[in-house]
Design an enzyme around this catalytic site. Structure first.
Site, PDB file in Angstrom:
ATOM      1  N   GLY A  34      -2.627   4.008  33.768  1.00  0.00           N
ATOM      2  CA  GLY A  34      -1.998   4.778  32.693  1.00  0.00           C
ATOM      3  C   GLY A  34      -2.457   4.312  31.332  1.00  0.00           C
ATOM      4  O   GLY A  34      -3.083   3.255  31.190  1.00  0.00           O
ATOM      5  N   SER A  60       0.481   4.767  23.888  1.00  0.00           N
ATOM      6  CA  SER A  60       0.059   4.551  22.501  1.00  0.00           C
ATOM      7  C   SER A  60      -0.234   3.076  22.237  1.00  0.00           C
ATOM      8  O   SER A  60      -1.008   2.732  21.350  1.00  0.00           O
ATOM      9  CB  SER A  60       1.123   5.067  21.547  1.00  0.00           C
ATOM     10  OG  SER A  60       2.364   4.498  21.885  1.00  0.00           O
ATOM     11  N   GLY A  61       0.369   2.185  23.052  1.00  0.00           N
ATOM     12  CA  GLY A  61       0.174   0.745  22.834  1.00  0.00           C
ATOM     13  C   GLY A  61      -1.090   0.204  23.469  1.00  0.00           C
ATOM     14  O   GLY A  61      -1.621  -0.823  23.041  1.00  0.00           O
ATOM     15  N   GLY A  62      -1.604   0.836  24.495  1.00  0.00           N
ATOM     16  CA  GLY A  62      -2.791   0.331  25.199  1.00  0.00           C
ATOM     17  C   GLY A  62      -2.828   0.809  26.634  1.00  0.00           C
ATOM     18  O   GLY A  62      -2.086   1.713  27.023  1.00  0.00           O
ATOM     19  N   VAL A 113      -2.702   0.459  30.884  1.00  0.00           N
ATOM     20  CA  VAL A 113      -1.998  -0.226  31.974  1.00  0.00           C
ATOM     21  C   VAL A 113      -2.903  -0.186  33.206  1.00  0.00           C
ATOM     22  O   VAL A 113      -3.397   0.871  33.587  1.00  0.00           O
ATOM     23  CB  VAL A 113      -0.647   0.464  32.301  1.00  0.00           C
ATOM     24  CG1 VAL A 113       0.069  -0.269  33.427  1.00  0.00           C
ATOM     25  CG2 VAL A 113       0.241   0.543  31.060  1.00  0.00           C
ATOM     26  N   LYS A 117      -0.313  -4.732  31.549  1.00  0.00           N
ATOM     27  CA  LYS A 117      -0.285  -3.859  30.370  1.00  0.00           C
ATOM     28  C   LYS A 117      -0.958  -4.589  29.219  1.00  0.00           C
ATOM     29  O   LYS A 117      -0.501  -5.644  28.798  1.00  0.00           O
ATOM     30  CB  LYS A 117       1.174  -3.520  30.034  1.00  0.00           C
ATOM     31  CG  LYS A 117       1.319  -2.593  28.855  1.00  0.00           C
ATOM     32  CD  LYS A 117       2.727  -2.056  28.754  1.00  0.00           C
ATOM     33  CE  LYS A 117       2.862  -1.176  27.535  1.00  0.00           C
ATOM     34  NZ  LYS A 117       4.128  -0.463  27.492  1.00  0.00           N
ATOM     35  N   ASP A 134      14.300   4.051  23.917  1.00  0.00           N
ATOM     36  CA  ASP A 134      13.126   4.882  24.215  1.00  0.00           C
ATOM     37  C   ASP A 134      13.173   5.376  25.661  1.00  0.00           C
ATOM     38  O   ASP A 134      12.173   5.345  26.377  1.00  0.00           O
ATOM     39  CB  ASP A 134      11.840   4.090  23.944  1.00  0.00           C
ATOM     40  CG  ASP A 134      10.632   5.005  23.733  1.00  0.00           C
ATOM     41  OD1 ASP A 134      10.832   6.215  23.514  1.00  0.00           O
ATOM     42  OD2 ASP A 134       9.497   4.503  23.787  1.00  0.00           O
TER      43      ASP A 134
HETATM   44  P1  ATP Z   1       4.116   5.547  25.025  1.00  0.00           P
HETATM   45  O1  ATP Z   1       2.797   5.319  24.406  1.00  0.00           O
HETATM   46  O2  ATP Z   1       4.914   6.561  24.289  1.00  0.00           O
HETATM   47  O3  ATP Z   1       4.864   4.295  25.300  1.00  0.00           O
HETATM   48  P2  ATP Z   1       3.853   5.644  27.857  1.00  0.00           P
HETATM   49  O4  ATP Z   1       5.232   5.139  28.156  1.00  0.00           O
HETATM   50  O5  ATP Z   1       3.286   6.670  28.819  1.00  0.00           O
HETATM   51  O6  ATP Z   1       3.799   6.257  26.428  1.00  0.00           O
HETATM   52  P3  ATP Z   1       2.807   3.044  28.590  1.00  0.00           P
HETATM   53  O7  ATP Z   1       4.130   2.396  28.593  1.00  0.00           O
HETATM   54  O8  ATP Z   1       1.668   2.269  28.055  1.00  0.00           O
HETATM   55  O9  ATP Z   1       2.850   4.404  27.765  1.00  0.00           O
HETATM   56  O10 ATP Z   1       2.490   3.470  30.085  1.00  0.00           O
HETATM   57  C1  ATP Z   1       1.435   4.336  30.400  1.00  0.00           C
HETATM   58  C2  ATP Z   1       1.547   4.793  31.831  1.00  0.00           C
HETATM   59  O11 ATP Z   1       1.195   3.710  32.686  1.00  0.00           O
HETATM   60  C3  ATP Z   1       2.962   5.200  32.261  1.00  0.00           C
HETATM   61  O12 ATP Z   1       3.241   6.540  31.944  1.00  0.00           O
HETATM   62  C4  ATP Z   1       2.894   4.946  33.770  1.00  0.00           C
HETATM   63  O13 ATP Z   1       2.303   6.067  34.398  1.00  0.00           O
HETATM   64  C5  ATP Z   1       1.947   3.749  33.871  1.00  0.00           C
HETATM   65  N1  ATP Z   1       2.690   2.481  33.993  1.00  0.00           N
HETATM   66  C6  ATP Z   1       3.272   1.767  32.992  1.00  0.00           C
HETATM   67  N2  ATP Z   1       3.857   0.643  33.469  1.00  0.00           N
HETATM   68  C7  ATP Z   1       3.639   0.649  34.811  1.00  0.00           C
HETATM   69  C8  ATP Z   1       4.026  -0.237  35.895  1.00  0.00           C
HETATM   70  N3  ATP Z   1       4.741  -1.339  35.661  1.00  0.00           N
HETATM   71  N4  ATP Z   1       3.659   0.104  37.150  1.00  0.00           N
HETATM   72  C9  ATP Z   1       2.930   1.223  37.377  1.00  0.00           C
HETATM   73  N5  ATP Z   1       2.551   2.105  36.416  1.00  0.00           N
HETATM   74  C10 ATP Z   1       2.897   1.820  35.141  1.00  0.00           C
HETATM   75 MG    MG Z   2       5.971   3.337  28.465  1.00  0.00          MG
END
Ligand code: ATP
Ligand code: MG
Length: 345
Positions: free
Chosen positions: A65, A68-70, A72, A87, A182
């Site tokens: 995934g 906006s922060g980076g 995963v 992450k 959030d």
């Molecule tokens: P935002 O930038 O608004 O925070 P976001 O929540 O989609 O958006 P991230 O928190 O960086 O951004 O997560 C990106 C994606 O990575 C998530 O939507 C999810 O699909 C996947 N992801 C995040 N954390 C995990 C995890 N612990 N296990 C599996 N997938 C994850």
């Molecule tokens: Mg997130």
């Protein structure tokens, strides 16, 4: 920088009682073990595994995934085989002091949490331009990933999702005095066992932190409560509003303030502000949903905070109770879906 440090890694086994927890905290460029939490009911039982653990011991499997922060990534411990989500939060691009403070806040808040409905936080590493968080890997991705495939979620499954998110929120609100701020589909993660867990504490606020810090307008606007988007003071029930929006979206298959599924472009901030603050709250159509579900959504989506039901009271709402002894297995629903890694966004 010295990379290897003997650390205790806690791997969750089954939902029961916490026996002991150990993790590490990042401070002044160094990692420090943090103290053990006291025994408390409803938390994850942790089986402790002691081994040397460094970023270099993890190998990347796949990007799962991007936010906006980076990025995963799914990573695996090279010798032990444990899977984690890594992450990466880039500190490049001249991140403002405010953003850096938020990132450190995410670490501080998340590492202090131990609950079976909050994504496990095992470790953090700092490298020159990035901070890496080692998190519990949730193999079915987020609720947003699930929705991309199923479009809508039926009431019995939604009740199971809601119950678990509420258990997480009750822990945050009542035990830890934290407002998440959030709650949205991409911050509610799912695994193949049908467990739902809350993640991303980058914009969370502890109730005990100075009032000024709690009043900054951060978080995702779309799911923000009227009092938050209008900059007024707010409390834990602002997370309940966000949950109501998420649940309604899952049920009707579109963001509640959009007229149709392909209802054109997303509203901008001012359109959202107007809809959330000035219009009546969205509701579940009573001809398509059960009275219990409509009542649950309405209990969450009250514009006046005093009329909104608390997370702890929602746990005993008739909508949650209705499916409690029905043995609904969310694992079957999410297990039947394509892995989010194979499903294009
Ligand atoms: P935002 O930038 O608004 O925070 P976001 O929540 O989609 O958006 P991230 O928190 O960086 O951004 O997560 C990106 C994606 O990575 C998530 O939507 C999810 O699909 C996947 N992801 C995040 N954390 C995990 C995890 N612990 N296990 C599996 N997938 C994850
Ligand atoms: Mg997130």
């Amino acid at each position: 920088m010295k990379n290897k440090k003997p650390l205790k890694l806690s791997v969750p086994s089954q939902v029961n009682q916490i026996t002991s927890v150990s993790t590490a905290t990042f401070q002044d460029g160094e990692l420090h073990p943090i103290s053990k939490e006291k025994e408390s009911p409803n938390y994850i039982e942790q089986s402790e595994v002691d081994f040397e653990f460094s970023l270099e011991d993890l190998e990347a499997v796949k990007v799962v995934g991007k936010g906006s922060g980076g990025v995963v990534q799914l990573v695996r411990h090279k010798w032990r085989g444990n899977s984690f989500a890594l992450k990466e939060i880039s500190m490049q691009m001249n991140r403002s002091e405010e953003i850096q403070k938020q990132i450190l806040q995410e670490l501080r808040i998340h590492q202090a949490l131990q609950c079976s409905h909050v994504v496990g936080f095992y470790h953090s590493f700092h490298r020159s331009r990035s901070i890496y968080l080692v998190l519990e890997y949730m193999d079915r991705g987020s609720l947003a990933d699930v929705l991309r495939q199923v479009k809508t979620i039926l009431e019995p499954y939604l009740a199971v999702v809601c119950k678990q998110v509420l258990q997480g929120l009750v822990y945050l609100h009542n035990e830890k005095h934290v407002i998440h701020r959030d709650i949205k589909p991409s911050n509610l993660l799912v695994n193949r066992k049908g467990e739902v867990k809350i993640t991303d504490f980058g914009v969370s606020a502890t109730l005990v932190s100075p009032k000024g810090q709690r009043d900054t307008l951060v978080g995702t606007y779309s799911y923000m409560s009227p009092e938050r988007i209008s900059g007024s003071t707010y409390d834990c029930t602002s997370d309940v509003w966000s949950l109501g929006m998420v649940v309604l979206e899952c049920a009707i298959g579109r963001y509640p303030y959009m007229q149709s599924e392909d209802g054109g472009s997303c509203p901008d901030f001012y359109e959202l502000w107007e809809a959330i603050v000035q219009n009546p709250p969205p509701s579940a159509p009573p001809d398509q949903f059960s009275p219990e579900f409509c009542s649950f959504v309405s209990a969450c989506l009250q514009k006046e905070t005093e009329k909104r039901t608390s997370s702890v009271d929602l746990l005993s709402h008739p909508f949650i109770k209705k499916f409690e002894d029905k043995d609904i297995d969310l694992g079957i629903l999410v297990g039947s879906l394509e892995s989010p890694m194979n499903f294009p966004r």
